[in-house]
Enzyme design. Structure first.
Site, PDB file in Angstrom:
ATOM      1  N   LYS A 212     -44.425 -12.660  -2.317  1.00  0.00           N
ATOM      2  CA  LYS A 212     -43.770 -13.522  -1.336  1.00  0.00           C
ATOM      3  C   LYS A 212     -42.369 -12.952  -1.076  1.00  0.00           C
ATOM      4  CE  LYS A 212     -41.477 -17.016   0.588  1.00  0.00           C
ATOM      5  NZ  LYS A 212     -40.296 -16.613   1.362  1.00  0.00           N
ATOM      6  N   GLY A 265     -34.018 -15.633  -7.663  1.00  0.00           N
ATOM      7  CA  GLY A 265     -33.681 -16.657  -6.677  1.00  0.00           C
ATOM      8  C   GLY A 265     -32.890 -17.770  -7.331  1.00  0.00           C
ATOM      9  N   SER A 266     -33.006 -18.959  -6.774  1.00  0.00           N
ATOM     10  CA  SER A 266     -32.178 -20.063  -7.242  1.00  0.00           C
ATOM     11  C   SER A 266     -32.713 -20.663  -8.538  1.00  0.00           C
ATOM     12  CB  SER A 266     -32.109 -21.159  -6.174  1.00  0.00           C
ATOM     13  OG  SER A 266     -33.310 -21.899  -6.131  1.00  0.00           O
ATOM     14  N   THR A 267     -31.795 -21.219  -9.307  1.00  0.00           N
ATOM     15  CA  THR A 267     -32.168 -21.865 -10.561  1.00  0.00           C
ATOM     16  C   THR A 267     -33.072 -23.063 -10.306  1.00  0.00           C
ATOM     17  OG1 THR A 267     -30.082 -21.148 -11.561  1.00  0.00           O
ATOM     18  CG2 THR A 267     -31.238 -22.965 -12.636  1.00  0.00           C
ATOM     19  N   GLY A 268     -32.792 -23.827  -9.251  1.00  0.00           N
ATOM     20  CA  GLY A 268     -33.597 -25.002  -8.948  1.00  0.00           C
ATOM     21  C   GLY A 268     -35.054 -24.662  -8.683  1.00  0.00           C
ATOM     22  N   VAL A 269     -35.286 -23.612  -7.901  1.00  0.00           N
ATOM     23  CA  VAL A 269     -36.662 -23.190  -7.615  1.00  0.00           C
ATOM     24  C   VAL A 269     -37.347 -22.715  -8.891  1.00  0.00           C
ATOM     25  CG1 VAL A 269     -38.081 -21.499  -6.388  1.00  0.00           C
ATOM     26  CG2 VAL A 269     -36.201 -22.643  -5.201  1.00  0.00           C
ATOM     27  N   GLU A 295     -34.595 -14.079 -12.900  1.00  0.00           N
ATOM     28  CA  GLU A 295     -33.134 -13.973 -12.845  1.00  0.00           C
ATOM     29  C   GLU A 295     -32.686 -14.915 -11.747  1.00  0.00           C
ATOM     30  OE1 GLU A 295     -29.751 -13.146 -11.067  1.00  0.00           O
ATOM     31  OE2 GLU A 295     -30.783 -11.272 -10.604  1.00  0.00           O
ATOM     32  N   CYS A 329     -25.930 -11.948  -7.049  1.00  0.00           N
ATOM     33  CA  CYS A 329     -26.013 -12.847  -8.207  1.00  0.00           C
ATOM     34  C   CYS A 329     -24.855 -12.603  -9.163  1.00  0.00           C
ATOM     35  CB  CYS A 329     -27.331 -12.647  -8.939  1.00  0.00           C
ATOM     36  SG  CYS A 329     -28.787 -12.899  -7.919  1.00  0.00           S
ATOM     37  N   GLU A 427     -22.451 -22.657  -7.834  1.00  0.00           N
ATOM     38  CA  GLU A 427     -22.727 -21.375  -7.188  1.00  0.00           C
ATOM     39  C   GLU A 427     -22.652 -21.536  -5.672  1.00  0.00           C
ATOM     40  OE1 GLU A 427     -25.955 -17.783  -7.610  1.00  0.00           O
ATOM     41  OE2 GLU A 427     -26.735 -19.818  -7.440  1.00  0.00           O
TER      42      GLU A 427
END
Length: 544
Positions: A212, A265-269, A295, A329, A427
């Protein structure tokens, strides 16, 4: 029959081209830029080695000129995700059983194609699609991409060569199998090299992948996919799926043969992946425990001691915070500066920022370009506008933005009296640095603040000419960063030199650019062969 024992030597990092004015390199890069700007290509899905067109189209635009369409792309649906997983599973047997040297040969051919035939095209695609200047694109899409491919060959040979000891009459071996199933790769917009490595590090170890790509880096990522195919990557080993992450993830994360996730990507995802996978494990959905490698975010710091070199520190601040518009990042986004040197640092940084040119990537004198899209622009400007209105913060450098043509934001420095001010903790992923000035006598208390303020632990830099102070700062901040830099900016990790990754909320710290990452994509099997097996169950101990 391939029965040789082979080892790939540690390669040298690919030298960075500088594209000086009047050089042949700059001329060829400009020709590639002109070519890509003169056409709008169509980007299909690639499943099982075949192009697939869904008719559900999106547009890829230039961030610095968002009315300019670089490409139209076909968006995936659940049907195509299932097709891609089937293709990956079908390709798994032959790819996993191919001798590892032959897999490596394909990835090394891809490296050679990128270094030579496609260097300017891939750089130009990264410049236009991700709004990177020529220098940043060269480091990323050429040098780091090639370095990952070549160093991974060396790391793979180290892994396969590591075998257990054998005793007289017993032969012990380790078989380094790939994972059982498919790997789901989710790649970010900001580094073409990361997009390559998140796929090719599992692939070189015998895995097959569904990919993806970020919708804001599709141009360079599509060219990567085509290069992999030209290098001889068999059909179905990597399957290229532009479109919605929710659509792709909804199918992939619930598939019984999900073997692993490789993510930046993002921590939330990333947290949502863990949650879904955990629930599915409890429900017994998977054939094996998926390996989750990621990461994620960062709130990377620069921490200065009073003995720091002012000019060098200021240079690190400008480069660390504002190169590629802070969309790394690892970018410096908070700084702790002692009161005794702050005024000098502020002046030096301000003088440097005043010399920065901002604009189109095709104008090589522009140091700063556009942020990636309107959502990013609006997010950054919200932080800037909040600082303008805050009682405990002020804008001391920059603070303006304009999205009428491209998503341009000035390099901005926020000064706060509150070490827990919002932009010290959250962030942002833009060209914004927040500075907290501390009393020189409060070094240890401020180090504690730095360690505890952010949930992240990706990169950081400590600055001092006093060696004892430097080591003390690094020791207190031991767990605050997976990559720590002494008297340098906290960005610019080089494959094979500074393996990259962070812990805490910054990910699993599996160190891309080292054999540690490749180890995550194997499923070892221990083989013990007894040459002359015993024929009686009794041991001498039990004899009368």
């Amino acid at each position: 029959m391939n029965n040789n024992i082979f080892s790939y030597a540690k390669p040298a990092n690919l030298p960075v081209k500088l594209y000086p004015a009047g050089s042949e390199d700059r001329k060829l890069l400009k020709l590639a830029l002109e070519q890509l700007q003169s056409e709008a290509i169509e980007i299909p899905l690639i499943i099982g080695g075949k192009e697939v067109r869904t008719g559900n189209l999106g547009k890829a635009v230039m961030p610095h000129d968002h009315k300019h369409v670089l490409a139209t792309y076909h968006k995936v649906s659940e049907k195509e995700v299932k097709m891609a997983i089937d293709a990956a599973l079908e390709a798994h047997k032959s790819w996993s059983e191919m001798h590892w040297q032959d897999r490596v040969a394909i990835t090394l051919k891809a490296a050679n194609l990128i270094e030579g035939k496609y260097r300017y095209l891939l750089n130009a695609a990264t410049m236009l699609g991700q709004s990177k200047n020529a220098f940043q694109a060269e480091i990323d899409s050429s040098c780091e991409t090639v370095d990952f491919l070549r160093f991974n060959a060396h790391f793979a040979s180290q892994i396969y060569a590591d075998q257990p000891i054998s005793e007289n009459g017993i032969i012990n071996r380790m078989e380094y199998r790939p994972l059982e199933g498919f790997v789901f790769s989710i790649t970010p917009f900001n580094f073409t090299a990361i997009a390559s490595n998140l796929n090719m590090s599992p692939v070189v170890m015998g895995n097959t992948v569904i990919w993806k790509p970020s919708t804001t880096s599709l141009l360079s990522n599509y060219f990567l996919m085509k290069i992999f195919m030209e290098a001889g990557l068999p059909a179905g080993v990597v399957n290229f799926l532009p479109g919605s992450g929710a659509v792709i993830g909804g199918v992939a994360l619930n598939h019984p043969h999900l073997a692993g996730i490789h993510f930046t990507g993002s921590t939330g995802v990333f947290n949502s992946f863990w949650e879904t996978i955990g629930a599915n494990i409890n429900a017994g959905k998977y054939k094996s425990y998926p390996k989750i490698v990621g990461e994620t975010g960062g709130k990377d710091f620069i921490f200065a001691h009073a003995s720091a070199d002012i000019k060098a520190l200021s240079t690190a601040i400008v480069r660390g915070a504002f190169e590629f518009q802070g969309q790394k990042c690892s970018a410096a986004s908070r700084a702790y500066i002692p009161k005794s040197i702050w005024n000098d640092v502020k002046k030096c940084v301000g003088d440097m920022v005043a010399r920065i040119k901002m604009g189109d990537v095709c104008e090589f004198t522009n140091f700063v370009n556009a942020v990636i899209d309107e959502a990013s622009f609006d997010n950054c400007m919200n932080y800037i506008n909040n600082a303008k209105a805050a009682k405990d913060a002020e804008i001391v450098i920059g603070g303006k933005g304009d999205k009428s043509k491209g998503y341009f934001i000035e390099p901005t420095v926020i000064l706060t009296t509150n070490p827990h001010y919002v932009s010290m903790e959250e962030e942002i992923f833009g060209p914004i640095l927040t500075v907290y000035v501390y009393d020189d006598n409060d070094l240890d208390a401020t180090l504690k603040l730095c360690d505890e303020t952010s949930p992240y632990a990706l990169t950081g830099a400590v600055w001092a000419t006093d060696r004892k102070a430097l080591l003390h700062m690094a020791d207190v901040l031991r767990y605050a960063a997976g990559n720590i830099y002494y008297n340098d900016k906290p960005t610019g990790a080089v494959v094979g030199q500074q393996p990259f990754g962070g812990a805490r909320a910054s990910g699993t710290n599996d160190k891309a650019g080292s054999l540690l990452n490749l180890m995550r994509w194997i499923n070892p099997r221990t083989i013990k062969e007894t040459l002359v097996p015993p024929t009686d169950f009794m041991y001498p101990t039990f004899e009368a």
